[in-house]
Design an enzyme around this catalytic site. Structure first.
Site, mmCIF file in Angstrom:
data_model
loop_
_atom_site.group_PDB
_atom_site.id
_atom_site.type_symbol
_atom_site.label_atom_id
_atom_site.label_comp_id
_atom_site.label_asym_id
_atom_site.label_seq_id
_atom_site.Cartn_x
_atom_site.Cartn_y
_atom_site.Cartn_z
ATOM 1 N N SER A 139 61.802 -65.059 -19.096
ATOM 2 C CA SER A 139 62.279 -66.368 -18.657
ATOM 3 C C SER A 139 63.478 -66.769 -19.504
ATOM 4 O O SER A 139 63.564 -66.401 -20.681
ATOM 5 C CB SER A 139 61.182 -67.427 -18.822
ATOM 6 O OG SER A 139 61.702 -68.724 -18.603
ATOM 7 N N TYR A 153 55.135 -71.722 -23.741
ATOM 8 C CA TYR A 153 55.562 -70.797 -22.692
ATOM 9 C C TYR A 153 56.808 -70.030 -23.133
ATOM 10 O O TYR A 153 56.898 -68.806 -22.973
ATOM 11 C CB TYR A 153 55.853 -71.583 -21.412
ATOM 12 C CG TYR A 153 56.428 -70.781 -20.279
ATOM 13 C CD1 TYR A 153 55.605 -70.051 -19.429
ATOM 14 C CD2 TYR A 153 57.802 -70.769 -20.048
ATOM 15 C CE1 TYR A 153 56.136 -69.319 -18.371
ATOM 16 C CE2 TYR A 153 58.344 -70.049 -18.999
ATOM 17 C CZ TYR A 153 57.506 -69.328 -18.151
ATOM 18 O OH TYR A 153 58.054 -68.592 -17.106
#
Length: 244
Positions: A139, A153
């Protein structure tokens, strides 16, 4: 390499579903892994079959070692020996600053987003031969850190980037390639999981291309990295972030 057999984890929706569908059009037999949504996974399989492809679905929590073993054994039996792996599973929890996070939340994020990639990679490389490839979905948060929202995350995706680099060097001499993609703000359901379904609209002005991305655009990068067209690419991670 003869038959191309791909396992895509977390493939019932979003980037995983788009990737499974695209790979099927390129001659891969695809295993659509899912954890909860059997209906959505079956819809991906039916879409692939309706367009002349080969696909199966299998339920497994890929952060659980025993279930990963069962998943790969299922692929062995139903499709044959895996040649390509896309580690795509990832979860977000509601937006939070670190000061408000407890260990239970942090460990759930790390187990789901990191441990699953490690044990799926391990199962794959035990089977793979020269010419095989792995793509780990990271990501853009691994670079930004996602302060005030998803620092847990973001850290999990930083670990994925490091796994990609280290494993690529471990298996390069075996002819197995390991690469990654870092999606940016992509139109998927994951933002609703984090408590803000409209997050892309809020953040799009920060993106140089002034828009969020589509799952299909990330799938194209994944498919290229898996393909023989990327035969001299390993240990690399492509940003699919609209320039951000």
């Amino acid at each position: 390499m003869q038959n191309k057999i791909a396992l895509v984890t977390g493939a019932s929706r979003g980037i995983g579903a788009a990737t499974g569908k695209l790979l099927a059009t390129q001659g891969y037999a695809v295993c659509v892994n899912y954890q909860y949504n059997k209906t959505a996974a079956d819809e991906v399989v039916q879409h692939i079959k309706a367009h002349g492809g080969q696909a199966i679905a299998y339920q497994a929590d890929v952060s659980c070692e025993s279930q990963v073993i069962d998943l790969f054994n299922f692929v062995d039996t139903e499709l044959g020996t895996i040649t390509h792996l896309v580690n795509n599973v990832g979860i977000l929890l509601p937006q939070s600053k670190l000061i408000d996070m407890d260990a239970q939340r942090i460990n759930l994020i790390l187990t789901t987003n990191v441990t699953s990639y490690f044990i799926c990679c391990r199962a794959a490389i035990k089977r793979m031969q020269s010419g095989s490839a792995i793509v780990n979905v990271s990501s853009g948060a691994a670079r930004s850190g996602s302060p005030n929202e998803y620092i847990d995350y973001a850290a999990s995706k930083g670990a994925v980037d490091t796994l990609t680099k280290g494993l690529s060097l471990e298996v390069a001499a075996q002819g197995i390639r390991v690469n990654g993609v870092r999606p940016g703000f992509i139109h998927t359901d994951i933002h609703a999981d984090g408590g803000e379904p409209g997050r892309i609209a809020r953040l799009s002005p920060q993106v140089p291309m002034q828009r969020g991305g589509k799952p299909e655009e990330v799938a194209e990068a994944i498919a290229w990295l898996l393909s023989d067209a990327a035969s001299y690419v390993t240990g690399s991670t492509i940003d699919v972030t609209g320039g951000k």
